[in-house]
Design an enzyme around this catalytic site. Structure first.
Site, PDB file in Angstrom:
ATOM      1  N   TYR A  50       0.760  -1.398   0.041  1.00  6.95           N
ATOM      2  CA  TYR A  50      -0.020   0.039   0.116  1.00  6.95           C
ATOM      3  C   TYR A  50       0.898   1.207  -0.034  1.00  6.95           C
ATOM      4  O   TYR A  50       1.947   1.216   0.238  1.00  6.95           O
ATOM      5  CB  TYR A  50      -1.097  -0.031   0.984  1.00  6.95           C
ATOM      6  CG  TYR A  50      -0.644  -0.246   2.326  1.00  6.95           C
ATOM      7  CD1 TYR A  50       0.344   0.577   3.038  1.00  6.95           C
ATOM      8  CD2 TYR A  50      -1.679  -0.674   3.423  1.00  6.95           C
ATOM      9  CE1 TYR A  50       0.676   0.149   4.604  1.00  6.95           C
ATOM     10  CE2 TYR A  50      -1.589  -0.673   4.938  1.00  6.95           C
ATOM     11  CZ  TYR A  50      -0.253  -0.189   5.258  1.00  6.95           C
ATOM     12  OH  TYR A  50      -0.022  -0.275   6.555  1.00  6.95           O
ATOM     13  N   GLU A  51       0.198   2.114  -0.364  1.00 11.79           N
ATOM     14  CA  GLU A  51       0.877   3.811  -0.520  1.00 11.79           C
ATOM     15  C   GLU A  51       1.800   3.696  -1.769  1.00 11.79           C
ATOM     16  O   GLU A  51       2.884   4.204  -1.753  1.00 11.79           O
ATOM     17  CB  GLU A  51       1.718   3.932   0.784  1.00 11.79           C
ATOM     18  CG  GLU A  51       0.910   5.112   1.722  1.00 11.79           C
ATOM     19  CD  GLU A  51       0.028   5.724   1.215  1.00 11.79           C
ATOM     20  OE1 GLU A  51       0.338   6.529   0.326  1.00 11.79           O
ATOM     21  OE2 GLU A  51      -1.222   5.889   1.780  1.00 11.79           O
ATOM     22  N   GLY A  52       1.414   2.870  -2.400  1.00 13.17           N
ATOM     23  CA  GLY A  52       2.343   2.844  -3.804  1.00 13.17           C
ATOM     24  C   GLY A  52       3.073   1.600  -3.644  1.00 13.17           C
ATOM     25  O   GLY A  52       3.978   1.519  -2.588  1.00 13.17           O
TER      26      GLY A  52
END
Ligand SMILES: Cc1cc2nc3c(=O)[nH]c(=O)nc-3n(C[C@H](O)[C@H](O)[C@H](O)COP(=O)(O)OP(=O)(O)OC[C@H]3O[C@@H](n4cnc5c(N)ncnc54)[C@H](O)[C@@H]3O)c2cc1C
Length: 571
Positions: A428-430
């Site tokens: 997550y978060e890229g």
């Protein structure tokens, strides 16, 4: 075993390695005195050990669930979150004029790392709220700030970020959630968002969703995206949660880990929202939250690495097995191979922590001085702090299982929970692949200026330390020089696929080399022959050399990657 907060390492790093003194020399952060810093670290460490860590297991065993449309968290979560909110930890770095403490991100990062190690699932609540607070401080109207910031900063309400849709994951520009102008300053938001962390819960009174959506006629791709603040309950005139908005949690995901955190499928059905930032400026505004969260997620990886190390060490000093050649207590901690694992875990956790804090210092300096060089440094370090921190989180947690032997595979030790919980931080978060592409793409767009400036500093420091630590300094200098050559190669590639093919190993090489540099800085600051100096020697001698493999891989480019057909891959 229980969690032990690494307060001393944070204090040492902030005061002697990463340069908090530069930050407190600025007018913006002059209140962050050494005494205050120490008091905050001690207080946060105590809360993490005594209040947050004790609920970690309950969250794993009793996943959040939907009960008649209401999200219920595990036993103890409400009390632990209330302690975080009432302690003022959500608003640590929020601006004082909005009710925050105005402390440096560096200190917030230290506290966030400790909270993550204590209970990753619960720490997501303050971390996401902090990102939303920063985004609103930078991009929201004064009216929105006045209505929402005090409650977010006090922690009575939490903040979420809503980017992902089934067809729009890494490709955020593919999102289709709609926003239609209601003609009264509000917008009607309609669409479905998936994987929304803490999209609803019983630990707060209200939830503020930052939602990316597209207005009618907006261009396709990321340029046509705007950002909206969509509360679960619309605040009344007194600022309390008022009528329910037209949104609901459709379901919660069943996950391999992070069971204590509700990961929600959210349905927006003409929900009332307010525009944040300009029309079409949604990605830029959301990036404020995302950059904050990227560093935060890197620190999550470090937090879990440290907790896994705590558990592994406690097991190793207790478990008797085999004949131990060395003089010692006769437990597995005296076996050379177990020592190798424990030393690697400790050295890697420390290096990744130092990188996260260096990134935070650059962010603070950029905010306090408006200096473009610091901003470029912060932008360059953010993907490294995120991806390297979470890769170390995974590898250290995995090694933690190995130290436990068969007991690591048995859930009751808690070692397996760390592996399951930390896994998502690389996604997550890229994803870490996307972070690496950002590093070799956007972050080298300046022709490598920020990268070369950093390498210059690393080499200069290594050069200056040759007298005291010839071997360590030589190894760090050589590593920086190899990284310089690889960076020149990267910058020289006009075909972006060549860069992207080697992006991840290139990022990992940066992590290794920065880790070596910060370990050397630590050795210089330590008392001669001290424990930190000895740990630095271990890292530089045994772990730093991994950069050579990474760089060989990185500079191969796309050669060979597509040499097998899909049919051959399937054979
Ligand atoms: C527990 C959990 C919590 C989450 N919380 C939130 C949240 O609060 N808010 C929110 O909005 N989202 C959230 N997410 C979503 C998360 O951010 C996405 O899962 C992530 O961005 C990846 O998107 P995806 O799952 O669609 O994977 P995909 O985009 O399908 O990626 C699959 C693989 O392909 C790679 N890939 C994709 N595109 C490219 C490319 N162009 N070049 C090279 N490789 C590529 C990826 O790196 C990855 O390895 C959460 C996810 C989970 C699992």
């Amino acid at each position: 075993m229980s969690y032990r907060a690494p307060v001393d390492d944070h204090a040492f790093l902030l005061e002697h390695v990463v340069g908090l003194e530069q930050v407190r020399a600025t007018a913006m952060f002059e209140d962050a005195t050494p005494d205050l810093t120490q008091a905050i670290l001690l207080e946060a460490g105590k809360m993490c050990e005594e209040v947050i860590a004790p609920v970690n297991r309950a969250g794993d065993l009793d996943p959040t669930h939907l009960e008649n449309g209401v999200v219920r968290t595990a036993a103890g979560y409400i009390e632990a979150y209330t302690a975080i909110a009432e302690g003022g930890w959500v608003g640590m770095n929020a601006r004082p004029e909005n009710g925050g403490m105005g402390l440096p991100i560096a200190l917030t990062t230290s506290v966030n790392e400790m909270m993550s190690g204590a209970c990753l699932a619960l720490q997501l609540v303050p971390m996401m709220s902090q990102g939303q607070i920063e985004a609103l401080e930078h991009h929201a109207s004064d009216d929105l700030k006045a209505r929402f910031l005090p409650k977010l900063i006090s922690g009575e309400w939490n903040g979420t970020m809503n980017l992902t849709e089934p067809q729009a994951g890494s490709d955020v520009g593919a999102l289709t959630t709609k926003a239609e102008d209601n003609g009264d300053g509000t917008y009607a938001i309609t669409g479905q968002k998936i994987y929304i962390s803490w999209g609803d819960s019983d630990v707060v009174q209200n939830v503020c969703h930052l939602v990316l959506a597209r207005m009618p006629g907006a261009p396709t791709g990321t340029k046509g995206i705007s950002l909206f603040l969509v509360p679960k309950r619309i605040p009344d005139d007194a600022g309390n949660p008022g009528v329910a908005n037209s949104l609901n949690v459709v379901s919660l995901e069943h996950k391999m880990g992070l069971h204590g955190s509700p990961t929600c499928v959210m349905q927006y059905s003409g929900a009332t929202g307010w525009l944040v930032g300009p029309e079409g400026g949604g990605m830029a505004a959301m990036f404020t939250m995302m950059n904050n969260a990227r560093l935060g997620v890197g620190a999550q990886g470090v937090g879990i690495a440290h907790a896994a190390y705590n558990y592994a060490l406690a097991y190793a000093v207790d478990r008797k097995q085999g004949r131990v050649a060395r003089q010692g207590g006769g437990t597995i901690v005296d076996h050379a191979d177990v020592r190798r694992m424990l030393m690697s875990m400790k050295a890697d956790s420390y290096a990744a922590r130092a990188i996260a804090l260096s990134c935070a210092i650059a962010i603070d300096m950029a905010a306090a001085t408006d200096d473009a060089t610091w901003a470029a440094r912060a932008a360059f370090l953010t993907p490294i702090a995120k991806a390297f921190g979470t890769e170390i989180g995974q590898s250290v947690a995995n090694t933690g299982i190995q130290v436990h032997g068969g007991m690591g595979f048995i859930e009751e030790t808690g070692a397996a929970q760390f592996v399951r919980d930390v896994r998502v931080t690389a996604i997550y978060e890229g994803t870490n692949g996307i972070q690496a592409m950002d590093l070799v793409g956007r972050k080298l767009m300046d022709g490598g200026e920020a990268a070369f400036a950093l390498l210059e500093e690393i080499e200069k420091q290594a050069e200056a330390s040759r007298g005291r630590f010839p071997n360590m300094a030589g190894a760090v200098w050589d590593a920086a020089e190899s990284l310089r050559e690889a960076t020149e190669w990267m910058v020289g590639q006009s075909d972006v696929d060549e860069r992207f093919a080697g992006a991840f190993p290139y990022l990992m090489a940066w992590g290794r080399v920065l880790g070596g540099h910060l370990q050397l800085t630590t050795a210089l600051a330590d008392t001669p022959g001290g424990a930190r100096e000895r740990l630095a020697r271990f890292y530089i001698k045994r772990l730093l050399p991994e950069y050579t493999g990474h760089l060989t891989h990185a500079t191969e480019g796309a050669k060979g990657l597509f040499d097998m057909s899909i049919e051959e891959l399937q054979a």
